[in-house]
Design a protein around this motif. Structure first.
Motif, PDB file in Angstrom:
ATOM      1  N   VAL A  37     -17.246   1.697  24.505  1.00  0.00           N
ATOM      2  CA  VAL A  37     -16.517   0.581  25.087  1.00  0.00           C
ATOM      3  C   VAL A  37     -15.641   1.138  26.202  1.00  0.00           C
ATOM      4  CG1 VAL A  37     -14.714  -1.112  24.594  1.00  0.00           C
ATOM      5  CG2 VAL A  37     -16.515  -0.675  22.912  1.00  0.00           C
ATOM      6  N   GLY A  38     -15.494   0.414  27.311  1.00  0.00           N
ATOM      7  CA  GLY A  38     -14.548   0.819  28.349  1.00  0.00           C
ATOM      8  C   GLY A  38     -15.226   1.406  29.578  1.00  0.00           C
ATOM      9  N   GLU A  39     -14.411   1.945  30.467  1.00  0.00           N
ATOM     10  CA  GLU A  39     -14.894   2.438  31.752  1.00  0.00           C
ATOM     11  C   GLU A  39     -15.332   3.888  31.607  1.00  0.00           C
ATOM     12  OE1 GLU A  39     -14.878   0.617  34.601  1.00  0.00           O
ATOM     13  OE2 GLU A  39     -14.158  -1.139  33.506  1.00  0.00           O
ATOM     14  N   MET A  40     -16.622   4.096  31.461  1.00  0.00           N
ATOM     15  CA  MET A  40     -17.085   5.472  31.357  1.00  0.00           C
ATOM     16  C   MET A  40     -17.078   6.155  32.718  1.00  0.00           C
ATOM     17  SD  MET A  40     -20.189   5.359  28.695  1.00  0.00           S
ATOM     18  CE  MET A  40     -20.989   3.921  29.328  1.00  0.00           C
ATOM     19  N   THR A  41     -17.099   5.395  33.755  1.00  0.00           N
ATOM     20  CA  THR A  41     -17.255   5.990  35.086  1.00  0.00           C
ATOM     21  C   THR A  41     -15.959   5.893  35.874  1.00  0.00           C
ATOM     22  OG1 THR A  41     -17.952   3.883  35.972  1.00  0.00           O
ATOM     23  CG2 THR A  41     -19.663   5.348  35.154  1.00  0.00           C
ATOM     24  N   VAL A  42     -15.833   6.750  36.881  1.00  0.00           N
ATOM     25  CA  VAL A  42     -14.699   6.673  37.797  1.00  0.00           C
ATOM     26  C   VAL A  42     -15.238   6.738  39.223  1.00  0.00           C
ATOM     27  CG1 VAL A  42     -13.027   7.691  36.225  1.00  0.00           C
ATOM     28  CG2 VAL A  42     -14.395   9.162  37.695  1.00  0.00           C
ATOM     29  N   ASP A  43     -14.383   6.434  40.173  1.00  0.00           N
ATOM     30  CA  ASP A  43     -14.832   6.369  41.561  1.00  0.00           C
ATOM     31  C   ASP A  43     -15.113   7.755  42.139  1.00  0.00           C
ATOM     32  OD1 ASP A  43     -14.546   3.728  41.382  1.00  0.00           O
ATOM     33  OD2 ASP A  43     -12.506   3.673  42.223  1.00  0.00           O
ATOM     34  N   ASP A  44     -14.277   8.684  41.739  1.00  0.00           N
ATOM     35  CA  ASP A  44     -14.386   9.999  42.352  1.00  0.00           C
ATOM     36  C   ASP A  44     -14.637  11.056  41.272  1.00  0.00           C
ATOM     37  OD1 ASP A  44     -14.302  12.048  44.085  1.00  0.00           O
ATOM     38  OD2 ASP A  44     -12.126  11.997  44.420  1.00  0.00           O
ATOM     39  N   PRO A  45     -15.845  11.091  40.711  1.00  0.00           N
ATOM     40  CA  PRO A  45     -16.064  11.993  39.564  1.00  0.00           C
ATOM     41  C   PRO A  45     -16.233  13.444  40.007  1.00  0.00           C
ATOM     42  CG  PRO A  45     -18.073  10.844  40.080  1.00  0.00           C
ATOM     43  CD  PRO A  45     -17.067  10.368  41.071  1.00  0.00           C
ATOM     44  N   ARG A  46     -15.724  14.363  39.153  1.00  0.00           N
ATOM     45  CA  ARG A  46     -15.954  15.786  39.394  1.00  0.00           C
ATOM     46  C   ARG A  46     -17.118  16.265  38.537  1.00  0.00           C
ATOM     47  NH1 ARG A  46     -17.276  18.600  41.540  1.00  0.00           N
ATOM     48  NH2 ARG A  46     -16.785  20.664  42.301  1.00  0.00           N
ATOM     49  N   MET A  47     -17.181  15.725  37.333  1.00  0.00           N
ATOM     50  CA  MET A  47     -18.322  16.023  36.456  1.00  0.00           C
ATOM     51  C   MET A  47     -18.853  14.714  35.892  1.00  0.00           C
ATOM     52  SD  MET A  47     -17.071  19.384  34.369  1.00  0.00           S
ATOM     53  CE  MET A  47     -18.645  20.185  34.133  1.00  0.00           C
ATOM     54  N   ILE A  48     -20.175  14.641  35.765  1.00  0.00           N
ATOM     55  CA  ILE A  48     -20.806  13.433  35.236  1.00  0.00           C
ATOM     56  C   ILE A  48     -21.630  13.819  34.006  1.00  0.00           C
ATOM     57  CG2 ILE A  48     -22.410  11.568  35.738  1.00  0.00           C
ATOM     58  CD1 ILE A  48     -21.828  12.153  38.740  1.00  0.00           C
ATOM     59  N   CYS A  49     -21.326  13.197  32.868  1.00  0.00           N
ATOM     60  CA  CYS A  49     -22.096  13.492  31.658  1.00  0.00           C
ATOM     61  C   CYS A  49     -22.859  12.242  31.269  1.00  0.00           C
ATOM     62  CB  CYS A  49     -21.173  13.888  30.514  1.00  0.00           C
ATOM     63  SG  CYS A  49     -19.922  15.059  30.993  1.00  0.00           S
ATOM     64  N   ARG A  50     -24.134  12.405  30.972  1.00  0.00           N
ATOM     65  CA  ARG A  50     -24.944  11.254  30.576  1.00  0.00           C
ATOM     66  C   ARG A  50     -25.780  11.583  29.338  1.00  0.00           C
ATOM     67  NH1 ARG A  50     -21.810   9.391  33.098  1.00  0.00           N
ATOM     68  NH2 ARG A  50     -21.886   8.219  35.038  1.00  0.00           N
ATOM     69  N   ASN A  51     -25.644  10.732  28.337  1.00  0.00           N
ATOM     70  CA  ASN A  51     -26.494  10.835  27.142  1.00  0.00           C
ATOM     71  C   ASN A  51     -26.488  12.236  26.525  1.00  0.00           C
ATOM     72  OD1 ASN A  51     -28.112   8.970  29.293  1.00  0.00           O
ATOM     73  ND2 ASN A  51     -27.902   8.079  27.243  1.00  0.00           N
ATOM     74  N   VAL A  52     -25.287  12.779  26.368  1.00  0.00           N
ATOM     75  CA  VAL A  52     -25.217  14.136  25.835  1.00  0.00           C
ATOM     76  C   VAL A  52     -25.321  14.098  24.305  1.00  0.00           C
ATOM     77  CG1 VAL A  52     -23.791  16.184  25.606  1.00  0.00           C
ATOM     78  CG2 VAL A  52     -23.845  14.937  27.772  1.00  0.00           C
ATOM     79  N   ASP A  53     -26.308  14.813  23.779  1.00  0.00           N
ATOM     80  CA  ASP A  53     -26.428  15.019  22.325  1.00  0.00           C
ATOM     81  C   ASP A  53     -26.229  16.502  22.062  1.00  0.00           C
ATOM     82  OD1 ASP A  53     -27.121  12.389  21.593  1.00  0.00           O
ATOM     83  OD2 ASP A  53     -29.170  12.747  22.290  1.00  0.00           O
ATOM     84  N   VAL A  54     -25.540  16.826  20.981  1.00  0.00           N
ATOM     85  CA  VAL A  54     -25.401  18.235  20.601  1.00  0.00           C
ATOM     86  C   VAL A  54     -25.833  18.388  19.155  1.00  0.00           C
ATOM     87  CG1 VAL A  54     -23.848  20.191  20.379  1.00  0.00           C
ATOM     88  CG2 VAL A  54     -23.473  18.542  22.198  1.00  0.00           C
ATOM     89  N   TYR A  55     -26.630  19.397  18.925  1.00  0.00           N
ATOM     90  CA  TYR A  55     -27.100  19.674  17.567  1.00  0.00           C
ATOM     91  C   TYR A  55     -26.661  21.071  17.154  1.00  0.00           C
ATOM     92  CZ  TYR A  55     -30.337  15.901  18.729  1.00  0.00           C
ATOM     93  OH  TYR A  55     -30.878  14.707  19.117  1.00  0.00           O
ATOM     94  N   TYR A  56     -26.201  21.187  15.922  1.00  0.00           N
ATOM     95  CA  TYR A  56     -26.039  22.517  15.318  1.00  0.00           C
ATOM     96  C   TYR A  56     -27.159  22.666  14.301  1.00  0.00           C
ATOM     97  CZ  TYR A  56     -21.361  22.936  17.309  1.00  0.00           C
ATOM     98  OH  TYR A  56     -20.310  23.029  18.165  1.00  0.00           O
ATOM     99  N   GLY A  57     -28.167  23.397  14.663  1.00  0.00           N
ATOM    100  CA  GLY A  57     -29.324  23.468  13.773  1.00  0.00           C
ATOM    101  C   GLY A  57     -29.934  22.078  13.650  1.00  0.00           C
TER     102      GLY A  57
END
Lengths: 294, 460, 431
Positions: A37-57
């Motif tokens: 929910v909310g504003e995931m984006t900004v006007d002047d992004p330095r880093m953009i993350c999309r659909n990040v999944d992390v698995y430990y094993g």
């Protein structure tokens, strides 16, 4: 539900300009999973993350997180312990690489380049995305050598005077110069906890990164040292982009412009700090802010 | 074999006593265990202890002093001209008597006195053994019966048994201290006797080592020279070579294992390296003498160098190989004790692995590694079989690794193996050398253990 | 924007140095890998050397001779009394058989070298046959007799035939005879059972490891009987009962130091205390076991303490909570749980003791002992000392026997270690 759809539509639009077709396909495929929910984006992004999944094993620790890190802004990540906020932070400069069983999927872009691309060099990435850790971890070396470590390994100084300059500047920026200028040759481990943490910040600054990641930088410090660090973070915002993980909501409110709330590995809500703390939109955020769990 | 039988019989007695004691305690309260102070098995154990311990003590004391007493008796029975022989000659005679009594081959012709003495010895031995059997078993029976008789329903059997066990525990753990004392005393006494004959300065600062004392006074070169410097130098040289081999290889292996190797590789390579640690040193010695030394000699010959076939190089290199796993496992522990946060700090700044290892982990781990290396040095100094089999006997004072040198341990073995008289300087010299060896290794161990402990505390 | 400039400058410099740094990284990694590899190569080289030298010892060359059991030589008056039979001249039978096979050999000197082809042990072989079956007397029979070690070496191709004759253990005429025997199918390599059933001997072809194996067994038995209970008791005391005071500190320091004292020093302790002071006999497994027990104690204590430490305190609290005495708590609950770890440590300590040589040299276990010991009070050798003794012998045939004895020793050690690993794996428990 409607709002979420809109939100995702906005994300797709935003990305269109900057990404290739492959990422779009991913987004289309996985849109239905994003619940943020909310504003995931900004006007002047330095880093953009999309659909990040992390698995430990086999265990998934981060679920489909999409988030922009705004330029010269402080973004705070909050949430109950074990919610994955630190894990996410460590993805941003690939610190998770050091853990064998950890696997990251999705896209994290900086300067329009995927940082998990095999062509990208992790050493230069970490030179531009610095990190400060939960527990102050000065090397068992002198204060000078601690700060000089980064410039030395990266070969940033042309001469001794240049190196001295870098170190003085970094310690100045970290607000530590006046306290240590007479004992630069003494071991960094001899400083107080707050000083050690500022030394670690100076160490990170010495390689002039653009982004600084801070993983609960004040959790091991007393209130006075904490106040100093928070002050410092506010000053650093002028020149650096900062992402900070904190378990203290007050701290998040004090230092950050944007706040992201994580819960069980999912990014629940993200937005302007004022809005998150005064008018959270998601039920879970509200419960957390009002202290119903944590 | 007889002794083993006696011990077995005694054990049977103890088992019997256990059941007797247990049954009696049950009978006393007509089976109502509640009325007993302790569980019936404790009464059994108490009885068994009373049965076994005094008898065992008697047995041990008897066996310890039997030899001395019997020798005394046999000597008394000998004609006076033999009794008046010098001690070492008398010992030889006694040895022969014993051998004769046991039906072994004897080094001299058997005359009548010898035969008589040996018969005397044999009969004494027989009497002694029979008496031992009878006395021990009688004591066991008495002890057991007395303990059984003394059982009452409110006797605090459990507390007594636990007290006995506790005594056993305390004395077991104190054995370490007594072992150390035993080592110090046994080495020290003989060493002092040595220094009464040879001045200590001549021993420590003397440059020549030639311990061959003549057996008869009229032989040429009857006085040995006991200057230990060549031995210390040889030991040092071989230890140095071993360290030059073991430290880099062991340390780099540990680094690779801890920082680079995948789990699969580690699981495979680590046990194989540990195999090196489990191989007996006599095997290394054989390997050094059979394969490595000739290899170095032939290689030297092809290069136009003269390499001794007992070169310090061969012994040192093989000793180094032996010590590799020792250094590597100690370094592995130390490297793993460096907190992950140090690594994170370094990687977070963009350092590569090797930069992190060389500039952060190594400085942090240095004290621990130094401690480990000191332990390895102490081990190399005390190592015996490799040098006995692969290094020389001649005490050359040289720094050339291609020549043969000798070491402290080699000399201890050479001086003590074979027939020995316990008052010649030659034999006693071995104890003086052992004293030096013990003191040096002890000091190294103390320092190393202290450093390692301080290091561990730093990161705990 | 000052910072952005600086950052760009930084990135440019980082990029510049990157290649060099990765080269260094690769080099460092290679150095590490080659260190491990050299370790692994050493292991394999050592094993290959030992195996290549030793496997031939499991075979022994035999010669087939047609022996006439001439009554004139062994039972001159037709008496088959065992006493007479056992003392008879079986050497004469062998010599006669050899002479018959090579009638051309006439000179005394040549005959002597001819007789040397057969081992001196052949005599005992024939005696045993006759004693077992006196009916053999007067008959003629083809018998496979043990060849001399030099012949054995020749057949196993360990003798360099290009060497000058005077430097060779096998002379030209002997070589000729052996070739002839070979042509007639009278030379054969058979399984060397002597190696496993005989004690030590001066003659390589008659020597075996049985005595040493028995000696090692009795020594380890004594060592185990002392070191295990005492070690476990010491560990239990230090870990479960001891209060922290000067005495326990002293004990701890002593245990740690004893673990690193050179083994030869323990040998001197044994020599001074057990042999000179208590007057126990030299060369017996009893003394060896005592010395090795003192030596392995620290290993067992340290391992046992680690095992006790890994038992969680909650178990102790539970037992104490239902009214068990501290001693009962330990014997009923803590010890059984810690036992696998203690056994593992003990097995490793025993493996260490089995391979130990130096302290045993000090207490006289280097004597040349032919008889197979019947108990811990009989003089005997042990396996590693047997290796040392054979390694010192000049005969070429002892090299392969030494290697073979090492193979046996290593087989024991490796199986003990595997047992320890298996125990650890099987009973490993995470709390």
């Amino acid at each position: 539900m409607e709002e979420i759809v809109n939100q995702n539509g906005a994300v797709t639009e935003q990305l269109d300009a900057a990404t290739d077709a492959e990422i779009d396909m991913r987004l289309v495929r996985e849109n239905h999973r994003s619940e943020t929910v909310g504003e995931m984006t900004v006007d002047d992004p330095r880093m953009i993350c999309r659909n990040v999944d992390v698995y430990y094993g086999d265990k998934q620790a981060i679920f489909n997180v999409s988030l922009d890190i705004g330029k010269n802004q402080v973004i705070a990540m909050i949430g109950p312990s074990g919610c994955g906020k630190s894990t996410f932070l460590r993805c941003l400069n690939r610190m998770n690489d050091t853990i064998d069983i950890c696997r990251v999927t999705g896209v994290i872009k900086m300067d329009n380049q995927d940082i998990y691309d095999s062509r990208l060099d992790v050493v230069s990435l970490r030179a531009s995305v610095g990190m400060v850790f939960q527990k102050p971890n000065p090397f068992p070396k002198s204060i000078f050598d601690n700060v000089a470590y980064g410039p030395r390994i990266h070969g940033l100084s042309d001469s001794d005077t240049h190196l001295n300059e870098i170190i003085e500047r970094s310690l100045h920026k970290a607000g530590l110069w006046d306290e240590v200028k007479d004992r630069l040759d003494q071991p960094g481990t001899g400083l107080s906890g707050g000083q050690q943490q500022r030394l670690c910040i100076a160490r990170a600054i010495a390689v002039s990164p653009e982004v600084i990641l801070m993983d609960e930088p004040c959790s091991a410090l007393d209130p006075i040292a904490t106040a100093k660090i928070e002050e410092l973070i506010d000053e650093l915002r002028e020149n650096y982009t900062i992402a900070i993980v904190t378990h203290s909501m007050q701290q998040a409110a004090r230092v950050s412009q944007r706040t992201a709330y994580f819960h069980l590995g999912k990014l629940i809500e993200v937005g302007e700090t004022d809005q998150i703390f005064t008018a959270p939109r998601h039920k879970l955020t509200e419960d957390y802010i009002t202290g119903r769990f944590g | 074999m007889q002794f083993s039988t006696l011990i077995l019989v005694l054990l049977c007695f103890m088992v019997l006593a256990y059941y007797l004691g247990r049954r009696r305690s049950l009978n006393l309260v007509s089976g109502r265990v509640r009325d007993l102070h302790s569980l019936p098995s404790y009464y059994g154990m108490q009885t068994a202890l009373w049965c076994g311990i005094p008898a065992l003590l008697l047995f041990v004391i008897w066996v310890s002093f039997e030899g001395a007493v019997m020798t005394g008796l046999v000597v008394e029975g000998l004609p006076s001209e033999i009794q008046n022989l010098p001690v070492e000659r008398l010992n030889l005679v006694l040895n022969d008597i014993r051998n004769l009594a046991q039906g072994n081959i004897v080094s001299r012709t058997v005359d009548e006195t010898m035969q008589k003495a040996s018969d005397h010895y044999a009969s004494l031995k027989k009497i002694s053994h029979t008496a031992l059997f009878v006395a021990t078993l009688a004591l066991a029976t008495m002890g057991g019966l007395w303990a059984r008789q003394s059982i009452t329903h409110d006797q605090r059997a459990r507390n007594r048994v636990e007290k006995a066990i506790n005594f056993f525990l305390v004395s077991s753990s104190s054995l370490a201290v007594f072992t150390t004392i035993g080592i110090v005393l046994s080495v020290l006494f003989e060493a002092i006797r040595f220094f009464q004959q040879i001045p200590i300065t001549a021993f420590i600062f003397g440059l020549e080592w030639s311990p061959q004392t003549a057996i008869r006074a009229d032989q040429v070169g009857s006085s040995g020279v006991f200057g230990a410097i060549p031995l210390f130098a040889g030991t040092f040289l071989i230890t140095l070579i071993a360290m030059v081999v073991a430290v880099p290889i062991g340390l780099m292996s540990a680094i690779y294992m801890a920082e680079y190797a995948s789990k699969k590789f580690r699981d495979l390579a680590k046990p194989i390296l540990e195999v090196l640690a489990g191989i007996p040193t006599v095997v290394y010695g054989f390997f050094a003498a059979l394969t490595v030394a000739p290899f170095f000699r032939d290689m030297g010959a092809s290069l136009g160098l003269s390499v001794s076939s007992e070169s310090a190089l061969a012994a040192g290199v093989v000793m180094g190989i032996m010590i590799i796993p020792f250094v590597s496992s100690l370094s592995d522990d130390v490297i793993n004790a460096v907190p992950q946060s140090m690594r994170d700090g370094s990687y977070g700044l963009g350092a590569t692995r090797s930069e992190t290892i060389r500039q952060v982990i190594m400085p942090a781990a240095l004290p621990g590694i130094v401690g480990g290396v000191l332990l390895a040095v102490s081990r190399a100094i005390g190592e015996t079989m490799i040098v006995v089999m692969a290094a020389g006997l001649s005490a050359n004072l040289t720094a050339n690794p291609l020549e043969a040198v000798t070491t402290v341990t080699v000399q201890i073995v050479t001086l003590l193996v074979g027939d020995q008289e316990f008052d010649s300087a030659k034999t006693l010299a071995a104890f003086a050398l052992a004293l030096v060896l013990f003191v040096i290794t002890l000091a190294l161990n103390m320092i190393a253990l202290y450093i390692v402990r301080k290091y561990r505390e730093q990161y705990e | 924007m000052n910072n952005l400039q600086q950052h760009n400058d930084t990135m440019a410099r980082v990029q510049q140095g990157l290649n060099q740094r990765y080269r260094n990284e690769k080099r460092f990694r290679r150095v590490g890998l080659s260190a491990i590899m050299s370790g692994l190569i050493f292991v394999s080289f050592l094993f290959i050397t030992i195996f290549a030298n030793g496997y031939t010892a499991f075979q022994q060359t035999y010669l087939k001779l047609d022996v006439v059991f001439d009554p004139a030589l062994i039972a001159p008056l037709g008496m088959t009394d065992p006493d007479i039979l056992s003392a008879a001249n079986y050497g004469g039978l062998v010599k006669a058989a050899m002479r018959e096979m090579f009638p051309s050999v006439t000179s005394r000197r040549e005959k002597k070298t001819l007789y040397k082809l057969v081992s001196t042990g052949a005599v005992y072989q024939l005696r045993e046959m006759v004693m077992l079956d006196p009916a053999l007397i007067g008959t003629k029979k083809s018998v496979w007799l043990v060849a001399d070690d030099d012949v054995d070496m020749l057949i196993k191709e360990h003798i360099d035939l290009n060497a000058v004759e005077s430097d060779r253990r096998i002379k030209n005429n002997q070589l000729e005879w052996i070739r002839l025997l070979q042509k007639n199918g009278r030379v054969e390599k058979r399984f060397n059972s002597t190696f496993f059933t005989a004690g030590d001997s001066r003659e390589p072809e008659l020597s075996g490891i049985k005595g040493a194996v028995y000696g090692s067994f009795f020594t380890l038995l004594i060592c185990l009987a002392i070191a295990f209970p005492v070690g476990v008791a010491a560990a239990v005391y230090l870990e479960e009962f001891a209060s922290k005071n000067r005495w326990t500190d002293l004990i701890e320091v002593n245990i740690n130091n004893l673990a690193a004292v050179p083994s030869i020093v323990f040998g001197l302790l044994g020599l001074a205390v057990f042999i000179n002071f208590f007057g126990l006999p030299r060369s017996v497994p009893l003394v060896g076991g005592l010395v090795l027990a003192l030596m392995t104690l620290p290993t067992i204590i340290i391992a046992s303490r680690a095992a006790l430490k890994s038992v969680p305190p909650s178990i102790r609290e539970a037992a104490l909570g239902v009214g068990a005495s501290p001693m009962q708590t330990v014997t009923h609950h803590v010890l059984p749980l810690a036992m696998p770890g203690m056994l593992t440590g003990t097995i490793i300590g025993m493996a260490q003791a089995l391979g130990e040589t130096a302290p045993l040299l000090m207490i006289g276990m280097v004597a040349f002992i032919v008889d197979i010991p019947g108990g811990p009070f009989d003089p005997s050798a042990v396996l590693p000392v047997q290796v040392y003794l054979w390694a010192d012998s000049p005969e070429r045939a002892f090299v392969e026997r030494t290697s073979a004895a090492i193979m046996v020793l290593l087989a024991f050690l490796i199986s003990m270690n595997l047992l320890a690993v298996w125990l650890r794996k099987k009973f490993e428990r995470r709390w």
